[in-house]
Design a protein around this motif. Structure first.
Motif, mmCIF file in Angstrom:
data_model
loop_
_atom_site.group_PDB
_atom_site.id
_atom_site.type_symbol
_atom_site.label_atom_id
_atom_site.label_comp_id
_atom_site.label_asym_id
_atom_site.label_seq_id
_atom_site.Cartn_x
_atom_site.Cartn_y
_atom_site.Cartn_z
ATOM 1 N N LYS A 72 17.241 -8.488 -21.350
ATOM 2 C CA LYS A 72 16.616 -9.790 -21.599
ATOM 3 C C LYS A 72 15.172 -9.614 -22.075
ATOM 4 O O LYS A 72 14.453 -8.739 -21.591
ATOM 5 N N PRO A 73 14.719 -10.477 -22.996
ATOM 6 C CA PRO A 73 13.316 -10.416 -23.415
ATOM 7 C C PRO A 73 12.402 -10.945 -22.311
ATOM 8 O O PRO A 73 12.781 -11.825 -21.536
ATOM 9 N N ILE A 74 11.217 -10.406 -22.244
ATOM 10 C CA ILE A 74 10.230 -10.862 -21.275
ATOM 11 C C ILE A 74 8.846 -10.725 -21.909
ATOM 12 O O ILE A 74 8.589 -9.785 -22.666
ATOM 13 N N THR A 75 7.978 -11.673 -21.626
ATOM 14 C CA THR A 75 6.628 -11.671 -22.186
ATOM 15 C C THR A 75 5.634 -11.133 -21.171
ATOM 16 O O THR A 75 5.608 -11.580 -20.018
ATOM 17 N N CYS A 76 4.826 -10.161 -21.591
ATOM 18 C CA CYS A 76 3.795 -9.622 -20.711
ATOM 19 C C CYS A 76 2.779 -10.721 -20.382
ATOM 20 O O CYS A 76 2.231 -11.342 -21.300
ATOM 21 N N PRO A 77 2.545 -10.997 -19.091
ATOM 22 C CA PRO A 77 1.605 -12.070 -18.731
ATOM 23 C C PRO A 77 0.145 -11.728 -19.026
ATOM 24 O O PRO A 77 -0.718 -12.600 -18.961
ATOM 25 N N PHE A 78 -0.142 -10.494 -19.362
ATOM 26 C CA PHE A 78 -1.521 -10.064 -19.607
ATOM 27 C C PHE A 78 -1.862 -9.969 -21.084
ATOM 28 O O PHE A 78 -2.967 -10.282 -21.495
ATOM 29 N N THR A 79 -0.875 -9.507 -21.894
ATOM 30 C CA THR A 79 -1.159 -9.300 -23.319
ATOM 31 C C THR A 79 -0.351 -10.200 -24.240
ATOM 32 O O THR A 79 -0.661 -10.303 -25.423
ATOM 33 N N GLY A 80 0.713 -10.820 -23.714
ATOM 34 C CA GLY A 80 1.583 -11.626 -24.548
ATOM 35 C C GLY A 80 2.602 -10.810 -25.327
ATOM 36 O O GLY A 80 3.391 -11.365 -26.095
ATOM 37 N N GLU A 81 2.623 -9.490 -25.132
ATOM 38 C CA GLU A 81 3.569 -8.638 -25.858
ATOM 39 C C GLU A 81 4.997 -8.929 -25.425
ATOM 40 O O GLU A 81 5.285 -9.141 -24.244
ATOM 41 N N GLN A 82 5.912 -8.943 -26.394
ATOM 42 C CA GLN A 82 7.333 -9.133 -26.105
ATOM 43 C C GLN A 82 7.943 -7.800 -25.688
ATOM 44 O O GLN A 82 7.928 -6.827 -26.442
ATOM 45 N N LEU A 83 8.459 -7.750 -24.486
ATOM 46 C CA LEU A 83 9.074 -6.554 -23.932
ATOM 47 C C LEU A 83 10.520 -6.864 -23.547
ATOM 48 O O LEU A 83 11.015 -7.958 -23.808
ATOM 49 N N THR A 84 11.161 -5.909 -22.892
ATOM 50 C CA THR A 84 12.544 -6.097 -22.468
ATOM 51 C C THR A 84 12.672 -5.797 -20.981
ATOM 52 O O THR A 84 12.091 -4.830 -20.486
ATOM 53 N N ALA A 85 13.435 -6.629 -20.295
ATOM 54 C CA ALA A 85 13.694 -6.427 -18.867
ATOM 55 C C ALA A 85 15.156 -6.058 -18.657
ATOM 56 O O ALA A 85 16.047 -6.577 -19.340
ATOM 57 N N VAL A 86 15.389 -5.147 -17.730
ATOM 58 C CA VAL A 86 16.744 -4.780 -17.318
ATOM 59 C C VAL A 86 16.804 -4.824 -15.797
ATOM 60 O O VAL A 86 15.847 -4.445 -15.125
#
Length: 265
Positions: free
Chosen positions: A140-154
Motif C-alpha cells: 500500500k502507498p503511504i505518505t511520509c508525515p515529515f517530507t511528504g514523500e510517497q513510500l510503500t507500506a507492507v
C-alpha cells in the motif's frame, strides 16, 4: 519473557505440538541451513490448509505443496536453485489450488523485521515504479508525515510458527547458527511459536565469528536432527548435495514419480 529453558523434544513431537491445520508457517534458511527435515515431518503428519511463508521457496516447499499441505504461499522468489522450476508449485498455481501473495525480497525481509520488532508494518521505497502493487493487496502507498514523500507500506508477517535449522544448541535451549544467514533470527522473534532443528546438542556454545545466537527464552522447541538441512548445506557439517536438486526436477515433474517419492517419507 520466558525464563525457562526451551524444551528439547523429538522432531515429531515438536511438529505435532506446534503446527496446527490452518496455521501460517515459515520455514526459513537462505542457501544453507534450510529446515528440510522439519518440512518433511509436516508432510508425514498430514498438516493441511497452511499458509506457507518463505523468501525463497525451493524444493521442500515444492514437496509441501505437492503433498497438499498448503492453501497459500507468501514469497518473493520460487524455484529449484541452479536447476529450474518447482513443478508441483507451478501446477498448483495453474490449477488454482494454491493462492499466492508475491513480494520483492526487500518487501519480505522488511515484513519479517516488522514482525520481529512488534510493529504493525514496515516502510520502504523498493516498490516505487514496479507493477507489484497492482497485483498484491498487501502493498500500500503511504505518505511520509515529515517530507511528504510517497513510500510503500507492507504489513508485518503474522506467523503462528517459525521454523529454522541451526548448527548447535546447548542443553538449556540456547541456539547458535553461523555462516550465510538470512532472516532466521527474525523468523523466530516474529512468530508466536518457534522450532529450531539443530545438528548438534552441546554442553556449552563456543563463540563463532559473526554468529547469530538465539537465547532460550525466544525459542519454544529445539529438536536434535543431524542432517536436518540436507540436501542444502550446513556450514562446517556437510556440503550441498547438488545431485539431489537435479534429481528432484524429474521427480516433481511427473505425478506418478512424485506419488512414489511420497511413499518413501
Amino acid at each position: 519473557m520466558r525464563t525457562q529453558p526451551a524444551e528439547i523434544t523429538s522432531l515429531a513431537d515438536a511438529v505435532k505440538d506446534l503446527v496446527h491445520d490452518g496455521d501460517t508457517v515459515a520455514l526459513e534458511g537462505f542457501t544453507h541451513l534450510i529446515p528440510v527435515a522439519a518440512g518433511q515431518e509436516i508432510i508425514r503428519q498430514r498438516k493441511r490448509d497452511l499458509t506457507l511463508v518463505r523468501m525463497t521457496p525451493d524444493i521442500v516447499y515444492d514437496q509441501l505443496i505437492g503433498a497438499g499441505c498448503a492453501r497459500k504461499l507468501i514469497f518473493s522468489w520460487g524455484g529449484n536453485p541452479g536447476v529450474g522450476s518447482l513443478h508441483r508449485f507451478r501446477e498448483a498455481v495453474q490449477t488454482h489450488e494454491l493462492e499466492i501473495e508475491e513480494h520483492s525480497h526487500a518487501g519480505m525481509a522488511n515484513r519479517y523485521v516488522a514482525a520481529a520488532s512488534h510493529l504493525p508494518f514496515a516502510i520502504l521505497r523498493g516498490y516505487n515504479g514496479t507493477s507489484l502493487p497492482e497485483h498484491t493487496d498487501t502493498i500500500k502507498p503511504i505518505t511520509c508525515p515529515f517530507t511528504g514523500e510517497q513510500l510503500t507500506a507492507v504489513p508485518a508477517l503474522d506467523l503462528d510458527v517459525g521454523i529454522i535449522h541451526a548448527q548447535q544448541a546447548d542443553r538449556k535451549g540456547n541456539v547458535q547458527l553461523w555462516g550465510q544467514t538470512g532472516v532466521q533470527k527474525e523468523t523466530v522473534l516474529g512468530a508466536k511459536r518457534s522450532l529450531v532443528t539443530v545438528e548438534e546438542i552441546v554442553d556449552e556454545l563456543e563463540p563463532k565469528p559473526n554468529a547469530v545466537v538465539l537465547p532460550r527464552w525466544v525459542v519454544t522447541r529445539v529438536a536434535h536432527v543431524p542432517g536436518g538441512a540436507k540436501p542444502s548445506y550446513a556450514q562446517d557439517y556437510y556440503e550441498r548435495d547438488n545431485q539431489a536438486y537435479k534429481a528432484w526436477d524429474a521427480i516433481s515433474k511427473d505425478r506418478e514419480r512424485f506419488a512414489a517419492w511420497m511413499e518413501t517419507l
